[in-house]
Write a protein that holds these residues in place. Structure first.
Motif, PDB file in Angstrom:
ATOM      1  N   ARG A  40       0.861  -1.190   0.000  1.00  0.00           N
ATOM      2  CA  ARG A  40       0.000   0.000   0.000  1.00  0.00           C
ATOM      3  C   ARG A  40       0.896   1.239   0.000  1.00  0.00           C
ATOM      4  O   ARG A  40       1.639   1.460   0.942  1.00  0.00           O
ATOM      5  N   HIS A  41       0.801   1.997  -1.082  1.00  0.00           N
ATOM      6  CA  HIS A  41       1.593   3.228  -1.203  1.00  0.00           C
ATOM      7  C   HIS A  41       0.945   4.107  -2.251  1.00  0.00           C
ATOM      8  O   HIS A  41       0.789   3.687  -3.404  1.00  0.00           O
ATOM      9  N   GLY A  42       0.565   5.318  -1.879  1.00  0.00           N
ATOM     10  CA  GLY A  42      -0.097   6.211  -2.819  1.00  0.00           C
ATOM     11  C   GLY A  42      -1.399   5.616  -3.298  1.00  0.00           C
ATOM     12  O   GLY A  42      -2.309   5.330  -2.504  1.00  0.00           O
ATOM     13  N   THR A  43      -1.494   5.376  -4.597  1.00  0.00           N
ATOM     14  CA  THR A  43      -2.722   4.789  -5.159  1.00  0.00           C
ATOM     15  C   THR A  43      -2.737   3.266  -5.076  1.00  0.00           C
ATOM     16  O   THR A  43      -3.755   2.645  -5.408  1.00  0.00           O
ATOM     17  N   LEU A  44      -1.625   2.660  -4.667  1.00  0.00           N
ATOM     18  CA  LEU A  44      -1.575   1.200  -4.540  1.00  0.00           C
ATOM     19  C   LEU A  44      -2.316   0.784  -3.272  1.00  0.00           C
ATOM     20  O   LEU A  44      -1.985   1.242  -2.170  1.00  0.00           O
ATOM     21  N   GLN A  45      -3.291  -0.094  -3.414  1.00  0.00           N
ATOM     22  CA  GLN A  45      -4.169  -0.438  -2.299  1.00  0.00           C
ATOM     23  C   GLN A  45      -4.093  -1.919  -1.928  1.00  0.00           C
ATOM     24  O   GLN A  45      -5.106  -2.599  -1.792  1.00  0.00           O
ATOM     25  N   GLY A  46      -2.897  -2.427  -1.800  1.00  0.00           N
ATOM     26  CA  GLY A  46      -2.737  -3.821  -1.406  1.00  0.00           C
ATOM     27  C   GLY A  46      -2.386  -4.702  -2.589  1.00  0.00           C
ATOM     28  O   GLY A  46      -3.043  -5.729  -2.827  1.00  0.00           O
ATOM     29  N   VAL A  47      -1.362  -4.322  -3.311  1.00  0.00           N
ATOM     30  CA  VAL A  47      -0.942  -5.079  -4.503  1.00  0.00           C
ATOM     31  C   VAL A  47      -0.210  -6.343  -4.073  1.00  0.00           C
ATOM     32  O   VAL A  47       0.724  -6.296  -3.263  1.00  0.00           O
ATOM     33  N   THR A  48      -0.650  -7.472  -4.639  1.00  0.00           N
ATOM     34  CA  THR A  48      -0.018  -8.750  -4.317  1.00  0.00           C
ATOM     35  C   THR A  48       0.163  -9.556  -5.606  1.00  0.00           C
ATOM     36  O   THR A  48      -0.791  -9.727  -6.366  1.00  0.00           O
ATOM     37  N   PHE A  49       1.373 -10.001  -5.849  1.00  0.00           N
ATOM     38  CA  PHE A  49       1.640 -10.888  -6.987  1.00  0.00           C
ATOM     39  C   PHE A  49       3.018 -11.499  -6.808  1.00  0.00           C
ATOM     40  O   PHE A  49       3.823 -11.036  -5.998  1.00  0.00           O
ATOM     41  N   THR A  50       3.287 -12.551  -7.584  1.00  0.00           N
ATOM     42  CA  THR A  50       4.587 -13.226  -7.545  1.00  0.00           C
ATOM     43  C   THR A  50       5.044 -13.480  -8.978  1.00  0.00           C
ATOM     44  O   THR A  50       4.254 -13.914  -9.828  1.00  0.00           O
ATOM     45  N   VAL A  51       6.308 -13.189  -9.221  1.00  0.00           N
ATOM     46  CA  VAL A  51       6.928 -13.508 -10.502  1.00  0.00           C
ATOM     47  C   VAL A  51       7.957 -14.606 -10.230  1.00  0.00           C
ATOM     48  O   VAL A  51       8.961 -14.365  -9.538  1.00  0.00           O
ATOM     49  N   ALA A  52       7.691 -15.785 -10.732  1.00  0.00           N
ATOM     50  CA  ALA A  52       8.589 -16.912 -10.470  1.00  0.00           C
ATOM     51  C   ALA A  52       9.910 -16.712 -11.206  1.00  0.00           C
ATOM     52  O   ALA A  52      10.010 -15.963 -12.180  1.00  0.00           O
TER      53      ALA A  52
END
Length: 566
Positions: A345-357
């Protein structure tokens, strides 16, 4: 009982003390030589007085020859001591200024930005003008001491002729310096403000140069130039104020020195008329009264230069003493690990979750450009890990626990507005000359046409900020530099916005091919890059709302189709 707080020394004073401490040897030699210069100059009118005195008593050619030889020795001493003394001091001054320029530049080039409210143009001014003015303290102190030597020698010589003349010089010097010390404080305050305004004007120029082409594109150049004109006018007005203050200071110093010289001459004339001093002593006193104006002028100007050096040192301290945006950890990322973003969560980011293998090619289609820029800043460690919620892990380790240099070597984030430097195509692609895979990077980024267009090839000159390249060429050059770095993890932010669709399609295929087996994340709205990715994440309203291949999303998601289809 509460202990009294101990006042910490001001950073500017600490910088000046450092400069003085590491140049003690040069300053001692310079002070000795410049003191000898001032003493020899003071000895000239004293010798003239003695010659007149003895000539009146014994008019012989031998005594005249001795007198001429004595004057020749004094003149030679004056010339040589000044020459070698200033050589020593100026060499130390130049070397010290270079040291501070390197330190300020090193702070600006550190992997983690400093928490300082200054633009690049202001830091440039600090690294040049302020560094030079701070190093001037190396010359100021020896010149101050040598001027004091001249005043003391003159006062002693006059005091031996008549005590009142010596006391007049001492009292007059103290009075002059007291008046000028008060005035020098105003100079220091005015100079600090002038330096700040000039630096702001420099920063505005740098911004204008960067944005000149887009400003011309939408007709905003006149408004931008008007903004610069206002900042420049403020700097000009403050410069005029400083010049006025300096003029008053110099005029006051000159007037007071002239008054003191006149007082010494008139007093000596009166004493000679009364028969209290001889004609030779009168000649000496009048000569010293005229000579003493130079060291007094130099002596009285020193407080001004000290204040200017102090103001510049305090501006350098804004950069040198500023804490880093984030504290570097000591751990290293595990090779072959994934890139994980969890609940950021930062600025407009509201809980971004992902994984790049590891080894995966993933694209993020961000519907809001601000969210894309903020995600790129978080991944690039331009935002301190403590300044946002959630966690970013590289190779299983959180960013806050990793050494920043290790993050930079393992994870490269290439911004959409990557800087182009003056040099050549080659030095822009491989700045360190480390023998990276330059040819493969040039081919993958389709910079081959630019290389083939010029006889010098990769050694073709590039102007500052890539002024002799088109927007697409600059963007492909920046992409080539990112690919040549060959890091285990690569994040590209809008790498193809300035190229045509055909070129974009070829670049997308080339990047996917070159980065096969390497972890790659592309934040983009380019259909070609989205199609080349193994999977696409949709970033909308600060969260990941969808995940699939580009073609499946085009078929099943109308919002995605409207956002990325061209």
């Amino acid at each position: 009982m509460k202990k009294p707080e101990t006042r910490r020394p001001r950073p500017g004073a600490a910088i000046l003390r450092t400069a003085l401490r590491r140049n003690l040897g040069a300053m001692a030699a310079g002070t000795a030589l410049m003191g000898l210069y001032q003493a020899a100059e003071t000895a000239f009118p004293i010798a003239l007085g003695l010659i007149v005195e003895h000539t009146m008593q014994d008019r012989s050619l031998g005594r005249l020859g001795v007198s001429i030889c004595s004057l020749a020795v004094i003149i030679t001493t004056v010339s040589l001591s000044w020459r070698f003394g200033m050589r020593v001091l100026q060499k130390a001054n130049t070397t010290e200024a270079h040291r501070w320029r390197v330190r300020v530049a090193a702070c600006g080039l550190q992997p983690v930005a400093r928490d300082v409210d200054l633009k690049s143009g202001e830091i440039l001014t600090i690294a040049t003008e302020d560094a030079d003015q701070t190093a001037d303290i190396i010359e100021v102190v020896p010149l101050l001491v040598s001027s004091l030597v001249a005043v003391v020698v003159a006062a002693v010589a006059l005091g031996l002729a008549d005590l009142r003349l010596g006391l007049l010089v001492i009292v007059g010097t103290v009075a002059i310096l007291s008046v000028l010390a008060v005035m020098s404080r105003r100079i220091g305050a005015s100079t600090r403000e002038q330096q700040a305004r000039v630096a702001r004007a420099g920063a505005k120029v740098a911004d204008l140069i960067i944005g000149l082409r887009p400003l011309h594109g939408f007709g905003g150049n006149h408004a931008a130039f008007g903004s610069y004109r206002r900042v420049s006018t403020d700097a000009k007005r403050q410069a005029i104020t400083v010049a006025r203050v300096n003029g008053v200071y110099a005029g006051t110093a000159l007037a007071l020195n002239a008054v003191l010289a006149a007082a010494v001459s008139l007093t000596a004339g009166w004493l000679a008329f009364e028969g209290r001093i001889t004609i030779g002593e009168l000649v000496m006193a009048v000569g010293l009264a005229q000579f003493i104006m130079e060291p007094l002028k130099l002596f009285s100007e020193m407080p001004k230069y000290v204040m200017i050096a102090r103001a510049s040192a305090e501006r350098m301290a804004l950069v040198l003493d500023a804490p880093p945006v984030t504290s570097a950890g000591g751990e290293l990322p595990e090779p072959g690990g994934p890139l994980e973003v969890e609940g950021v969560r930062h600025g407009t980011l509201q809980g971004v979750t992902f994984t790049v293998a590891a080894g995966e090619f993933v694209a993020i289609a961000a519907y809001q450009p601000r969210s894309a820029a903020e995600l790129a800043s978080v991944l690039a460690v331009n935002v301190a890990p403590g300044a946002y919620e959630g966690a970013v892990r590289v190779g299983g380790r959180e960013l806050g626990d990793l050494a920043v240099e290790a993050v930079r070597a393992h994870l490269l984030v290439n911004p959409y507005d990557g800087e182009i430097f003056a040099g050549t195509l080659r030095t822009n692609i491989d700045p360190s000359g480390s023998g990276r895979p330059v040819d493969a990077a040039v081919e993958a980024s389709l910079l081959t046409d630019v290389v083939a267009l010029h006889r010098d090839g990769l050694d073709h000159p590039v102007r500052d900020r890539g002024a002799n390249l088109s927007g697409g060429q600059r963007q492909r050059l920046s992409l080539a530099r990112a690919l040549a770095a060959d890091t285990e993890m690569l994040v590209l932010h809008d790498p193809t916005t300035a190229v045509d669709a055909v070129t974009e399609q070829l670049i997308a295929r080339n990047v996917a091919k070159l980065r096969r087996g390497r972890t790659t994340l592309v934040i983009t709205s380019s259909p070609a890059l989205l199609d080349a990715a193994d999977r696409v994440l949709v970033l909308d309203s600060g969260v990941i709302t969808a995940e699939d291949t580009h073609r499946n999303l085009l078929a099943d998601d109308d919002a995605y189709c409207r956002a990325v289809a061209r």
